[in-house]
Design a protein around this motif. Structure first.
Motif, PDB file in Angstrom:
ATOM      1  N   ASP A  27       0.818  -1.209   0.000  1.00 52.64           N
ATOM      2  CA  ASP A  27       0.000   0.000   0.000  1.00 52.64           C
ATOM      3  C   ASP A  27       0.856   1.266   0.000  1.00 52.64           C
ATOM      4  O   ASP A  27       0.397   2.338   0.370  1.00 52.64           O
ATOM      5  N   ILE A  28       2.096   1.117  -0.418  1.00 49.67           N
ATOM      6  CA  ILE A  28       2.983   2.288  -0.502  1.00 49.67           C
ATOM      7  C   ILE A  28       3.385   2.467  -1.971  1.00 49.67           C
ATOM      8  O   ILE A  28       3.671   1.492  -2.666  1.00 49.67           O
ATOM      9  N   GLY A  29       3.391   3.709  -2.419  1.00 55.20           N
ATOM     10  CA  GLY A  29       3.715   3.994  -3.825  1.00 55.20           C
ATOM     11  C   GLY A  29       5.141   3.622  -4.183  1.00 55.20           C
ATOM     12  O   GLY A  29       6.041   3.727  -3.348  1.00 55.20           O
ATOM     13  N   GLU A  30       5.306   3.168  -5.397  1.00 52.99           N
ATOM     14  CA  GLU A  30       6.631   2.752  -5.852  1.00 52.99           C
ATOM     15  C   GLU A  30       7.662   3.865  -5.668  1.00 52.99           C
ATOM     16  O   GLU A  30       8.781   3.621  -5.218  1.00 52.99           O
ATOM     17  N   GLU A  31       7.251   5.043  -6.038  1.00 45.91           N
ATOM     18  CA  GLU A  31       8.157   6.191  -5.972  1.00 45.91           C
ATOM     19  C   GLU A  31       8.656   6.392  -4.531  1.00 45.91           C
ATOM     20  O   GLU A  31       9.848   6.518  -4.277  1.00 45.91           O
ATOM     21  N   THR A  32       7.709   6.375  -3.615  1.00 45.58           N
ATOM     22  CA  THR A  32       8.068   6.552  -2.209  1.00 45.58           C
ATOM     23  C   THR A  32       9.015   5.442  -1.747  1.00 45.58           C
ATOM     24  O   THR A  32      10.032   5.695  -1.100  1.00 45.58           O
ATOM     25  N   LYS A  33       8.617   4.214  -2.086  1.00 44.41           N
ATOM     26  CA  LYS A  33       9.470   3.088  -1.694  1.00 44.41           C
ATOM     27  C   LYS A  33      10.898   3.326  -2.131  1.00 44.41           C
ATOM     28  O   LYS A  33      11.857   3.117  -1.373  1.00 44.41           O
ATOM     29  N   LYS A  34      11.029   3.754  -3.383  1.00 45.66           N
ATOM     30  CA  LYS A  34      12.368   3.924  -3.936  1.00 45.66           C
ATOM     31  C   LYS A  34      13.152   4.960  -3.126  1.00 45.66           C
ATOM     32  O   LYS A  34      14.289   4.723  -2.729  1.00 45.66           O
ATOM     33  N   ARG A  35      12.504   6.092  -2.882  1.00 48.68           N
ATOM     34  CA  ARG A  35      13.182   7.158  -2.137  1.00 48.68           C
ATOM     35  C   ARG A  35      13.622   6.647  -0.764  1.00 48.68           C
ATOM     36  O   ARG A  35      14.757   6.863  -0.328  1.00 48.68           O
ATOM     37  N   VAL A  36      12.691   5.989  -0.106  1.00 48.10           N
ATOM     38  CA  VAL A  36      12.968   5.503   1.244  1.00 48.10           C
ATOM     39  C   VAL A  36      14.148   4.534   1.242  1.00 48.10           C
ATOM     40  O   VAL A  36      15.097   4.668   2.007  1.00 48.10           O
ATOM     41  N   LYS A  37      14.050   3.572   0.329  1.00 45.49           N
ATOM     42  CA  LYS A  37      15.092   2.550   0.307  1.00 45.49           C
ATOM     43  C   LYS A  37      16.458   3.134  -0.003  1.00 45.49           C
ATOM     44  O   LYS A  37      17.474   2.699   0.550  1.00 45.49           O
ATOM     45  N   GLU A  38      16.453   4.091  -0.907  1.00 47.00           N
ATOM     46  CA  GLU A  38      17.737   4.699  -1.258  1.00 47.00           C
ATOM     47  C   GLU A  38      18.379   5.379  -0.057  1.00 47.00           C
ATOM     48  O   GLU A  38      19.559   5.179   0.247  1.00 47.00           O
TER      49      GLU A  38
END
Lengths: 331, 331
Positions: A27-38
């Motif tokens: 339920d989390i947007g791909e874009e957000t996931k990417k930023r967070v993980k980075e």
DNA sequence: TTGAAAGCGCTAACAA
DNA sequence: TTGTTAGCGCTTTCAA
């Protein structure tokens, strides 16, 4: 230490968003996931295990209580435990009881404070000699899961891993007998434990089966390291024998060395065998044939058992008692 | 597990009252304290260490990274670490790197997740050979405190405990020379580490000082356990020598055993010395004189150092480098 | 003398 | 798709 909170602040999102993003919640947007993980990667974020443990009551940590780390057998078991625990994603909190019950009690106390999911123990010789298992009983009553290894006790209901001591020594003795040996000296530096009496039973059983008389003076007690050399020397000088079996990790090496000093002419006729592994067997020359106790395997099995037990949520478990196979390794 | 909350409920007081009562705060009535303590005792209450750690950022736990637990030296260091840590109220989270850098990195990762206050490490031989200390540098940058022991590296600024390898071997060699020995064979199964070269330097230094020629063929490499016996046998059969010095824990025992097999007549004339302790020295007969590495002491010192460092809150610490004294024990 | 509340770092149910 | 809230067990400040 980087925390979720810090990541959240830097990214201008909430802590829970970060938490979910990192665990790939859908339920989390791909874009957000990417930023967070980075960012997590950059800052080398590692979840705080204490917080996880507190939250979930799961620590992914195993307690290990070992009587004596200077004993190569226990060192090798610990090696097996570590290896397997690691492979299964567990850490180990290690305590050494030093063969005393009090240290063991302390160790179990430590282990009980919410820091482990279960523990693996081989009781101290004092515990066994005084037959004082109240601390283990107590642990059991508190539903703390544990596995006993090597020195297992029949009165405690729990999972157990050991070798078949009687059978191991029986086989090794028979191996000697089949080589034509009949005057076999029995060496032990093990204090008065079950193991010790089981091993001696195996020795006697083999002698019996092959109609060989038991001779008490052929059974040397080497518990005291200070007098061991003398005891062996005296035996070698005044007896006829054609083989030696040691039921511990050191005595065979010692015996062979004394034999070479006092009766060098006999070395080729006398077969020595002891508990060992491929490495310690080579401390002697010629390398000793040995009873392979598979200590690493014992450790691995203990880990498998405790993890299985931890995952098993049933109220009335059926406990397992595993006997790790031993074998005679002829060098 | 009993919790404060449960105690509070049973006693009809608040959690904070229970907490304070148990820590003997002076703003709680004697009567209340007594009631609380009694119930805590009965229910065998132990504070949850995870919660304490989370709250205070103090875990009273030390990480320990050991290259090889089957090596008696490291086993003994671990013993010393455990003993001292216990005495000072610390537990130990033990990892075995198995001489590989990757395992070591994993271990340090584990240790970093808020579970320890600092760690004690002896780097894997792979780490040293590839000179790949980035994980330790990283730990240092994250202000994680650690102590190196035995295999210490000059490029890492931190607290260190070791023996003076060069001096230890120098003294032992000189001890042999003073006994009139001059044809000394040098045995080592240690891979290419600093330790190894320092020990060899000590050997050469002693030869030099006493005007003894260095002979490369008198320096045996026993790294490979499979070929070690052959190497020693060949040497014994084809050289004149009057002493042997082994710079590890096993080779002297092995050498003496082969000597007794191939040149029994020389046993009394040839002095063997190796690194050992009082117990392992007795695996051989006659018992070997040995270089006492004081492994237990090394472990104890490492614990003292790390605890001192943990308690030291200064930003720019001056690191200590402790050399534990060794001595030649003549048996 | 006692208790309420906040917070350590995290997850998860629920709300928006 | 994201945020708010509560709570794991504990200590500690502040209020009652």
């Amino acid at each position: 230490m980087t925390t979720l909170k810090q990541l959240a602040k830097l990214l201008n999102v909430s802590v829970s968003t970060v938490s979910k993003a990192l665990s790939d919640a859908d339920d989390i947007g791909e874009e957000t996931k990417k930023r967070v993980k980075e960012l997590a990667e950059t800052l080398n974020y590692k979840p705080n295990k204490l917080a996880l443990g507190l939250k979930s009551n799961v620590t992914n940590t195993l307690g290990v209580v070992i009587p004596d780390i200077l004993n190569p057998f226990f060192a090798e078991v610990l090696y097996g435990i570590q290896k397997q625990a690691n492979a299964k994603g567990y850490d180990t909190l290690v305590c050494i009881s030093n063969e005393t019950t009090q240290t063991e009690i302390n160790a179990i106390q430590l282990l009980k404070q919410g820091r482990i999911d279960g523990f693996i123990i081989s009781p101290a010789s004092q515990t066994i000699q005084t037959n004082n298992f109240t601390h283990l009983e107590a642990a059991k009553n508190e539903r703390i899961k544990f596995v006993m290894f090597d020195r297992v006790d029949n009165n405690i209901q729990t999972d157990k891993v050991s070798i078949d001591d009687q059978k191991a020594v029986f086989s090794a003795t028979e191996w000697l007998i089949k080589k034509g040996k009949s005057k076999i000296v029995y060496l032990s530096n093990i204090e008065n434990l079950n193991i010790s009496s089981d091993r001696k039973k195996g020795f006697h059983e083999a002698l019996h089966k092959h109609n060989i008389q038991i001779q008490p003076e052929f059974e040397l007690n080497l518990t005291n390291i200070e007098t061991a050399h003398k005891t062996i020397e005296k035996f070698i000088k005044s007896n006829h024998f054609d083989a030696a079996i040691a039921v511990d990790n050191n005595s065979a090496i010692m015996f062979q060395s004394l034999l070479k000093s006092f009766k060098p002419e006999l070395v080729n006729q006398i077969t020595c065998i002891g508990f060992a592994n491929s490495k310690t067997s080579k401390l002697a020359y010629p390398p000793l044939s040995y009873i392979n106790q598979n200590a690493t395997k014992i450790g691995e099995q203990a880990v498998d058992l405790i993890i299985e037990r931890i995952k098993d949520k049933s109220d009335n478990p059926t406990y397992k008692e595993i006997k790790v196979a031993t074998d005679v390794v002829e060098v």
